[in-house]
Design a protein around this motif. Structure first.
Motif, PDB file in Angstrom:
ATOM      1  N   GLN A 254      61.870   5.984  51.572  1.00 42.30           N
ATOM      2  CA  GLN A 254      62.255   4.880  50.695  1.00 42.30           C
ATOM      3  C   GLN A 254      63.762   4.644  50.750  1.00 42.30           C
ATOM      4  N   ASN A 255      64.524   5.740  50.733  1.00 38.00           N
ATOM      5  CA  ASN A 255      65.988   5.605  50.826  1.00 38.00           C
ATOM      6  C   ASN A 255      66.387   4.980  52.165  1.00 38.00           C
ATOM      7  N   PHE A 256      65.673   5.376  53.222  1.00 36.23           N
ATOM      8  CA  PHE A 256      65.932   4.797  54.544  1.00 36.23           C
ATOM      9  C   PHE A 256      65.708   3.295  54.507  1.00 36.23           C
ATOM     10  N   MET A 257      64.608   2.879  53.901  1.00 39.44           N
ATOM     11  CA  MET A 257      64.298   1.447  53.820  1.00 39.44           C
ATOM     12  C   MET A 257      65.380   0.701  53.038  1.00 39.44           C
ATOM     13  N   ILE A 258      65.820   1.291  51.933  1.00 40.99           N
ATOM     14  CA  ILE A 258      66.832   0.626  51.102  1.00 40.99           C
ATOM     15  C   ILE A 258      68.157   0.522  51.853  1.00 40.99           C
ATOM     16  N   THR A 259      68.595   1.654  52.434  1.00 40.09           N
ATOM     17  CA  THR A 259      69.890   1.666  53.134  1.00 40.09           C
ATOM     18  C   THR A 259      69.878   0.727  54.330  1.00 40.09           C
ATOM     19  N   ALA A 265      70.767  -6.743  56.219  1.00 39.58           N
ATOM     20  CA  ALA A 265      70.970  -8.018  55.538  1.00 39.58           C
ATOM     21  C   ALA A 265      72.360  -8.569  55.822  1.00 39.58           C
ATOM     22  N   THR A 266      73.328  -7.690  55.876  1.00 39.05           N
ATOM     23  CA  THR A 266      74.700  -8.126  56.179  1.00 39.05           C
ATOM     24  C   THR A 266      74.841  -8.515  57.648  1.00 39.05           C
ATOM     25  N   LYS A 267      74.190  -7.752  58.514  1.00 40.39           N
ATOM     26  CA  LYS A 267      74.343  -7.971  59.953  1.00 40.39           C
ATOM     27  C   LYS A 267      73.584  -9.199  60.443  1.00 40.39           C
ATOM     28  N   PHE A 268      72.388  -9.440  59.881  1.00 35.07           N
ATOM     29  CA  PHE A 268      71.529 -10.523  60.372  1.00 35.07           C
ATOM     30  C   PHE A 268      71.254 -11.573  59.291  1.00 35.07           C
ATOM     31  N   LEU A 443      60.196  -3.177  56.176  1.00 35.11           N
ATOM     32  CA  LEU A 443      61.649  -3.236  56.309  1.00 35.11           C
ATOM     33  C   LEU A 443      62.116  -4.684  56.429  1.00 35.11           C
ATOM     34  N   TYR A 444      61.363  -5.508  57.155  1.00 34.65           N
ATOM     35  CA  TYR A 444      61.742  -6.919  57.314  1.00 34.65           C
ATOM     36  C   TYR A 444      61.744  -7.623  55.955  1.00 34.65           C
ATOM     37  N   LYS A 445      60.693  -7.402  55.181  1.00 30.97           N
ATOM     38  CA  LYS A 445      60.619  -8.035  53.858  1.00 30.97           C
ATOM     39  C   LYS A 445      61.708  -7.504  52.925  1.00 30.97           C
ATOM     40  N   ALA A 446      61.977  -6.191  53.025  1.00 29.30           N
ATOM     41  CA  ALA A 446      63.045  -5.617  52.191  1.00 29.30           C
ATOM     42  C   ALA A 446      64.394  -6.224  52.555  1.00 29.30           C
ATOM     43  N   THR A 447      64.601  -6.458  53.858  1.00 27.97           N
ATOM     44  CA  THR A 447      65.861  -7.065  54.296  1.00 27.97           C
ATOM     45  C   THR A 447      65.972  -8.504  53.811  1.00 27.97           C
ATOM     46  N   LEU A 448      64.866  -9.252  53.898  1.00 24.96           N
ATOM     47  CA  LEU A 448      64.879 -10.628  53.391  1.00 24.96           C
ATOM     48  C   LEU A 448      65.183 -10.654  51.892  1.00 24.96           C
ATOM     49  N   SER A 449      64.647  -9.683  51.169  1.00 27.62           N
ATOM     50  CA  SER A 449      64.947  -9.602  49.734  1.00 27.62           C
ATOM     51  C   SER A 449      66.432  -9.360  49.505  1.00 27.62           C
ATOM     52  N   GLU A 450      67.015  -8.469  50.340  1.00 28.66           N
ATOM     53  CA  GLU A 450      68.452  -8.221  50.226  1.00 28.66           C
ATOM     54  C   GLU A 450      69.256  -9.475  50.577  1.00 28.66           C
TER      55      GLU A 450
END
Length: 711
Positions: A254-259, A265-268, A443-450
């Motif tokens: 979970q921490n991996f997914m968050i980090t 999110a910043t990079k892409f 991870l993709y959805k988590a990044t979109l949320s970020e």
């Protein structure tokens, strides 16, 4: 004479008389004597003796009552009774009792009558009481001694546990304090036996390590969690440690997914396809969950029947280490017990455990027997016995003094190599593996949320900044100010504040300028494509709009609304042409961020980038309409080409040379190409070619003498 009163029932009191003889001649009363006085005297003597004996008994009883009352006070007085002495204070309670009892006995003895029978009776009763009291106080002293030892032990345990709670993340600290606990338990618990001490230490150590582990997890101190598991996990209940590690691994994921989602999110942020491509290639470090001790044991059992004779060593050790390697762990190739012990004792390994250690399945036990101190080894099974891998297969090794001279089985445990504590006690080694489709999507959805969160934060900041600009312009409009340049100056000052662009503020410029004109009682012309606006204003608006489109700030609706507010009629040829540029930017085929980065890396003016964009976009639109594909390098070449100068000859005699940039010419007039010799130009959205003189072009765009720096 007849004896008329004679009663035959009365026996004559004569020896020689007729009738019955005297029944008790020694009794005077049998002879009819008056003995009442003599009887009275005898009875008086007997009663006196009886009274004296009763008085003695009463005196002794009274003395014993006083004795018992004082003994009771000595033992149970609420303030200082000996029975209430605890721990180390009860160490000499028997001596205190004997001293107190002697004093009481001496004082009470004075109450006993001064004759032997009474004194003997008192001493007899007092001695019986004293013996019972000594026995009770000796039991009390022993009991409180044990309590004191346990109190000292508990104090040591509590002190060590408190210290661990503050220093659990210091290397080796837990081990040092556990050593203190073990020493205290074995020193003070000998009365209960070694087995009790062993069980007690395992219980306390397990709880201490569990508490430290829970605290490290609560503090989100992952390095400390890993260190505790790696070095002390074997002290915790195996079921608990496996459950904890599995949960901790899930938390790590979970921490991996968050980090990762925050970094991605910043990079892409503006590159969703790039995000997809990057995630597709990602791997994840994940330890295997479950009891890998069983994996080691299963691997060992697969070697049944392997040859015992190993060059340079013994099969029992060699196959034990090989089983661990086959299970996926990085351990050396060791073939003898001495080397195994030396390796396990290394500071960077720390897997050696003494014979009192409670082994887990998968640990290697080293056994001493009648032939060698540490002559044999095997892997601990689920039921606690040892599988020895020699002489045609695995066999059970028990702790017994009897040793099979052929196989070497039997003997006593010498020590253990705690393989079960490798890499976290309950989990296998962390390995890189490709992410599953479900993990990639997560991870993709988590990044979109970020990304949405970042966008939301930016929108809030931008909204607040735009409100500030509106307030500044509203203040001017309320004063009847309608000069466009005044409002443009506010826009320029706020460009970049909170992410604001000129495209965001140009509609406000027109709107509030019109409001100011209304208050002032004048009208502003707003007919035609940009009528009433200078070429500089038009160039500025177009550049700002293009920049907002390029960086993704404007969606289609926002882009269209911005053009309308820029006095570009919806549906007009200019409107349609500009929206084609929006399509180019939003397609993602050209990486606008990469273009800008290259632009800046080549030390080009950052402020000029936005003016170069429309010219480049128009080039891309034209190429696409011609059925051609534009590469990233083609787009950049067009971007740079727009910065090339076009020279004009102006002045009364036509002898003054000035320069304009091609992208400035395009932004102001829509001319995307012009013949320098003839002056014939091609205009955006205009069919055919038309002549425009150098002087006219200079008046519109504003050339700069070639002697001056255009930038």
């Amino acid at each position: 004479m007849k004896l008329t009163n004679y009663s035959p029932t009365v026996q004559p009191n004569m020896i020689n008389g007729r009738g019955n003889p005297v029944s008790n001649p020694s009794d005077a009363r049998a002879w009819g004597a008056d003995v009442s006085g003599i009887n009275a005297l005898g009875n008086a003597v007997g009663i006196g003796l009886k009274m004296a004996e009763d008085d003695m008994t009463a005196d002794v009883t009274n003395a014993m009552n006083e004795y018992n009352k004082r003994i009771d006070d000595l033992m149970y007085n609420q303030d200082n009774g000996l029975a209430y002495l605890k721990n180390e204070n009860a160490r000499n309670v028997t001596q205190l009792y004997q001293e107190g009892e002697k004093k009481i006995r001496d004082e009470v003895f004075k109450m006993v009558p001064k004759y032997k029978k009474a004194q003997d009776l008192f001493i007899q009763k007092a001695n019986a009481s004293t013996i019972a009291g000594i026995e009770d106080t000796q039991k009390q002293a022993y009991r409180e001694h044990q309590n004191y030892q346990m109190a000292v032990t508990n104090d040591t345990i509590e002190t060590a546990q408190i210290a661990i709670s503050h220093n659990y993340d210091k290397k080796g600290f837990i081990g040092q304090r556990l050593g203190d606990i073990r020493a205290a338990i074995y020193a003070n618990g000998q009365a209960y036996g070694n087995q009790w001490c062993k069980d007690k230490y395992e219980e306390v150590a397990g709880k201490t390590v569990s508490d430290a582990l829970a605290q490290a997890k609560a503090d989100d101190n992952q390095p400390a969690v890993d260190d505790i598991i790696n070095n002390y996990g074997g002290m915790i209940n195996p079921a608990y440690i496996r459950q904890f590690v599995a949960g901790n691994n899930a938390q790590k994921k979970q921490n991996f997914m968050i980090t990762e989602s925050q970094q991605l999110a910043t990079k892409f942020r503006k590159d969703p396809q790039g995000l997809r491509d990057y995630i597709d290639k990602m791997t994840i470090k994940e330890p295997t969950t479950g009891n890998y001790g069983s994996m080691i044991l299963g691997s060992f059992r697969n070697m049944i029947g392997a040859p015992f004779d190993i060059p340079g060593g013994t099969g029992c050790v060699y196959y034990s280490f090989k089983a661990v390697r086959d299970a996926g762990f990085d351990v050396p190739d060791i073939k003898d017990t001495d080397s195994a012990e030396a390796w396990a004792k290394r500071d960077d390994v720390n897997l050696w455990r003494g014979p009192d250690y409670k082994p887990q399945p998968g640990d290697m036990a080293i056994v001493s027997n009648s032939m060698y101190d540490n002559g044999h080894a095997g892997i601990v099974t689920e039921n606690g016995v040892i599988q020895a891998g020699n002489h045609n297969g695995a066999r059970d090794v028990y702790e017994t003094q009897d040793t099979d001279p052929e196989t070497g089985l039997g003997g006593k445990i010498y020590g253990y190599v705690a393989f079960s504590q490798l890499n976290g006690g309950g989990v296998g080694p962390a390995k890189d593996r490709p992410m599953t489709p479900a993990e990639k999507e997560r991870l993709y959805k988590a990044t979109l949320s970020e990304i949405n969160l970042l966008d939301s934060q930016d929108r809030k900041v931008k909204h607040d900044s735009l409100d500030s600009v509106k307030q500044q312009m509203a203040d001017l409009a309320s004063q009847g100010i309608y000069d466009t340049q005044t409002y443009l100056e506010i826009a320029r000052r706020n460009e970049g504040v909170g992410g604001l662009t000129m495209a965001d503020m140009l509609p406000l410029v027109n709107s509030f300028a019109n409001s100011g004109a209304g208050i002032a009682g004048v009208s502003r012309r707003r007919s035609g494509s940009g009528a009433g606006s200078t070429a500089a204003e038009k160039r500025e608006r177009k550049a700002q709009w293009a920049e907002a489109v390029a960086d993704g700030t404007l969606n289609q609706t926002q882009a269209e609304n911005a053009l309308v507010l820029m006095d570009v009629p919806k549906g007009s040829s200019e409107f349609n042409s500009l929206m084609k540029m929006w399509s180019v930017a939003s397609s993602g085929n050209i990486n606008m961020e990469a273009l800008k980065e290259r632009w800046l890396n080549e030390n080009r003016s950052a402020s000029r980038f936005k003016y170069a964009l429309p010219y480049m976009m128009n080039y891309i639109v034209g190429e696409k309409q011609a059925g051609k594909t534009v590469s990233q390098s083609d787009a950049y070449a067009a971007l740079v080409a727009g910065e090339e100068p076009e020279y004009l000859w102006v002045g009364p005699g036509g002898d003054q040379k000035v320069a304009i940039k091609k992208n400035s010419r395009y932004n102001a007039t829509g001319i995307y190409s012009r013949d320098d010799d003839t002056g014939v130009a091609n205009f955006e959205n205009v069919d055919g070619s038309y002549y425009i003189s150098d002087a006219e072009l200079n008046d519109i765009v504003g050339g700069i003498p070639v002697e001056e720096d255009d930038d």
